[in-house]
Structures are given as structure tokens and as C-alpha cells.
Scaffold this active site. Structure first.
Site, short mmCIF file in Angstrom:
data_model
loop_
_atom_site.label_atom_id
_atom_site.label_comp_id
_atom_site.label_asym_id
_atom_site.label_seq_id
_atom_site.Cartn_x
_atom_site.Cartn_y
_atom_site.Cartn_z
N SER A 158 0.82 -1.23 0.00
CA SER A 158 0.00 0.00 0.00
C SER A 158 0.84 1.27 0.00
O SER A 158 2.00 1.27 0.41
CB SER A 158 -0.90 0.04 1.24
OG SER A 158 -1.73 -1.08 1.27
N1 SAH Z 1 0.38 -5.81 3.91
C1 SAH Z 1 1.18 -6.09 2.75
C2 SAH Z 1 0.46 -5.86 1.46
C3 SAH Z 1 -0.57 -6.85 1.27
S1 SAH Z 1 -1.27 -7.07 -0.29
C4 SAH Z 1 2.48 -5.33 2.76
O1 SAH Z 1 2.69 -4.48 3.63
O2 SAH Z 1 3.29 -5.61 1.89
C5 SAH Z 1 -2.51 -8.19 0.26
C6 SAH Z 1 -1.99 -9.56 0.57
O3 SAH Z 1 -3.08 -10.30 1.10
C7 SAH Z 1 -1.50 -10.31 -0.62
O4 SAH Z 1 -0.20 -10.73 -0.42
C8 SAH Z 1 -2.45 -11.51 -0.73
O5 SAH Z 1 -1.84 -12.68 -1.18
C9 SAH Z 1 -2.91 -11.65 0.70
N2 SAH Z 1 -4.19 -12.35 0.89
C10 SAH Z 1 -5.29 -12.35 0.11
N3 SAH Z 1 -6.25 -13.12 0.64
C11 SAH Z 1 -5.75 -13.60 1.81
C12 SAH Z 1 -6.25 -14.48 2.81
N4 SAH Z 1 -7.48 -15.00 2.74
N5 SAH Z 1 -5.48 -14.76 3.87
C13 SAH Z 1 -4.22 -14.26 3.97
N6 SAH Z 1 -3.69 -13.44 3.04
C14 SAH Z 1 -4.43 -13.12 1.98
#
Ligand code: SAH
Length: 317
Positions: A158
Site C-alpha cells: 500500500s
Molecule cells: N500488507 C502487505 C500488502 C498486502 S497485499 C504489505 O505491507 O506488503 C494483500 C496480501 O493479502 C497479498 O499478499 C495476498 O496474497 C494476501 N491475501 C489475500 N487473501 C488472503 C487471505 N485470505 N489470507 C491471507 N492473506 C491473503
């Protein structure tokens, strides 16, 4: 006698002249001084200490206001990891912490303080965590720019302001226990780990979970614990959490997460509504367990996958 009367008359005339002058010049002046004094007194009473730092972009004056994140004085107390080992604080020994320090300071002043994020612990965390160490080499030069960045597996990290805003909403304290859904690069988890005692983070894509775990270890975050799995179910063994943050958008809030939130705790996550529009939603659980929820900002996050995408009736929860 007549002479004395004349003197008295003259003096009276002088006084009335002085009084008139004061009426038109002195009194308004006095009023201005009083008003200014009142404004000054009020503003210094309500203004947080850390706004002083804004006079100097690089100033770290607000760091003094940040709460101490040192472990408790008693060596036997303090946080423990899932195996019962004591939880250490971030080490900040990796060279990346010493790189691009000014860019981070500028990012905080312009993008974060400039948009009214105020918590001194959050500002300090954003200044500390080397965001460039969480993205691919090709993206590193944009690491402190005002937008999201791509990471592996078609996911995104983000925009710095959104990371700071969400972290501030969690109202983290040095002894908070945090759950994150969507580890991605591990950046958001590291920001939380700078303030909170321990962070449990779940990533559904195995390869991302593995690389984030390695990265966080290398950078010195012994208080972040990464698990590969579906965040829909939370991390029940470590519940309840003071704060829960979701960084992937779903059409509904996974019920297990609400259960695992401590009374008095805060949760923030993007929720998708009609026509695919997403909002950051803040949920608070009061001491009696009652949940209140409000939309705070329109956003665009990658979708949450896994259990949450199944129709509610077929879902295990
Ligand atoms: N917080 C992260 C950015 C996350 S992007 C950072 O600081 O880099 C969102 C992430 O959520 C992705 O990596 C995706 O694979 C994960 N995601 C999606 N659905 C999910 C689920 N049900 N459980 C865990 N992770 C999930």
C-alpha cells in the site's frame, strides 16, 4: 485660591485628554493584546507537542514524545513467542536502516504528517522502517513515493500514507498484540512491530509468506510471526488481539476475526460493497463485546481470496 482652581481645571483637562487618547488607541491595543494572549494560551494547551517538529523537516523532536518500546525492567516478565521464548524488540542493526534516512523523513513530513496522521509512535515507525528493503530492486527507487508499489505474485504494497493511517487507527501501545491478514512483503507488519509488542501475520500465498518471513528475520524483526494460510480463520491460538488489520479486500468481515478481537480492541480492513467500491472500515469492540462499525475512507486494495469468497451459507463460519 483662584490660581489653585485653575491648576485643578488644567489637570482635569489633561486627564480627560489622556483618557480620550486611551479610549481610542490604548483600549483597542489592550484588547488586541488580551485576545492574542488568550489564543496563545489555548493553542499551546491543545496542540500536541510533536507539531513543533514540523518547523524543521528533518527534526526528530517528536521522537521524544513517542512511548518507550523498551521491554519491562523485570527480565522475567515481558512478551513470549509461540514456543514460550522471550520476544525481543526490532534490532535496527541491518544496514538498510541507515540508508535513505532523509527520504523517509521527507516522506513522513509531506505525505503523512501533511495528511494529519498525528500519533508520534506511527510517525517514528514510518521514519524507521526501510521501505526500500521490502520491494524488488527495480522498484526501490520509488520506495518513498506517494503511491502503492507492485510486489511478487501480482500483489501490492500500500501507499505509505494508507499504511500510516491504518496503523494509527489501531491505537497501538507498546504491549499490544496485533493480527494482520495479508503479509505480502511484510512492510505493514514491520511498521506495527516497531510500536506493538508482537505481530502475528498470515499470508495465503506460500511463496510470499516464505519470502516475508526470511526478509523480516534478516532485517531483525524477532517480534513478527508469519504463517502461511487463509487469514479468514485468524490465528486462534494467539487470540485475543488488541488490534486486527486486514490488507486485502473482502465482501464481508470474516466472523472469526471479530471473535478474536479483544473487547476494547480495534480492527481496520478494506470491505468491498456495491459495484466493487471499497471502503476502509473501522470496527471497535466495546468492553461488553458490542461491535460498532464505520466507513472511513474509499480505497483500492487487492482482493482477499480463500474462504471469504465462498457464499456465506457454504462457508465454514
Ligand atoms: N500488507 C502487505 C500488502 C498486502 S497485499 C504489505 O505491507 O506488503 C494483500 C496480501 O493479502 C497479498 O499478499 C495476498 O496474497 C494476501 N491475501 C489475500 N487473501 C488472503 C487471505 N485470505 N489470507 C491471507 N492473506 C491473503
Amino acid at each position: 485660591m483662584r490660581v489653585q482652581k485653575g491648576v485643578v481645571k488644567q489637570m482635569a483637562a489633561k486627564f480627560s485628554e489622556i483618557f480620550k487618547k486611551w479610549m481610542y488607541v490604548g483600549l483597542p491595543l489592550l484588547a488586541v493584546v488580551v485576545v492574542l494572549a488568550v489564543i496563545f494560551a489555548c493553542s499551546s494547551a491543545t496542540k500536541p507537542v510533536f507539531t513543533l517538529a514540523s518547523q524543521d523537516e528533518g527534526a526528530d523532536a517528536n521522537q521524544a514524545a513517542a512511548e518507550s518500546n523498551q521491554p519491562p525492567a523485570d527480565a522475567n516478565e515481558g512478551p513470549r513467542d509461540p514456543n514460550g521464548e522471550k520476544i525481543a524488540r526490532p534490532t535496527h542493526k541491518h544496514p538498510a536502516f541507515g540508508e535513505r534516512v532523509e527520504e523517509r523523513a521527507r516522506m513522513v513530513v509531506r505525505q503523512i504528517k501533511g495528511r494529519q496522521v498525528r500519533d508520534p509512535n506511527v510517525l517514528k515507525a514510518m521514519r524507521t522502517v526501510p521501505r526500500h528493503a521490502f520491494v524488488r530492486f527495480s522498484e526501490q527507487r520509488y520506495a518513498y513515493a506517494d503511491y502503492p508499489l507492485p510486489i511478487d505474485e501480482d500483489q501490492t504494497i500500500s501507499q505509505p500514507y494508507i499504511v500510516a493511517f491504518m496503523t494509527e487507527t489501531l491505537k497501538l501501545r507498546p504491549n499490544s498484540k496485533v493480527l494482520e491478514i495479508g503479509t505480502g512483503s511484510g512492510y505493514q507488519a514491520a511498521v506495527c512491530a516497531e510500536i506493538a509488542r508482537e505481530v502475528y501475520t498470515i499470508e495465503i500465498i506460500k511463496a510470499l509468506a516464505e519470502s516475508a518471513r526470511k526478509r523480516l528475520k534478516k532485517l531483525g524483526y524477532p517480534n513478527v510471526f508469519v504463517r502461511a494460510g487463509d487469514g479468514f480463520f485468524g490465528w486462534a491460538e494467539k487470540a485475543p488481539y488488541d488490534a486486527i488489520i486486514g490488507t486485502a479486500a473482502a465482501g464481508r468481515v470474516p466472523p472469526p476475526l471479530l471473535e478474536q478481537l479483544k473487547p476494547g480492541g480495534q480492527m481496520i480492513l478494506p470491505v468491498e460493497g456495491a459495484f466493487g467500491f471499497q471502503h476502509l472500515v473501522v470496527l471497535t469492540k466495546d468492553k461488553k463485546g458490542k461491535i460498532t462499525q464505520k466507513n472511513v475512507m474509499p480505497v483500492r486494495f487487492v482482493p482477499m481470496t480463500g474462504e471469504v469468497t465462498k457464499p456465506e451459507k457454504k462457508s465454514k463460519k
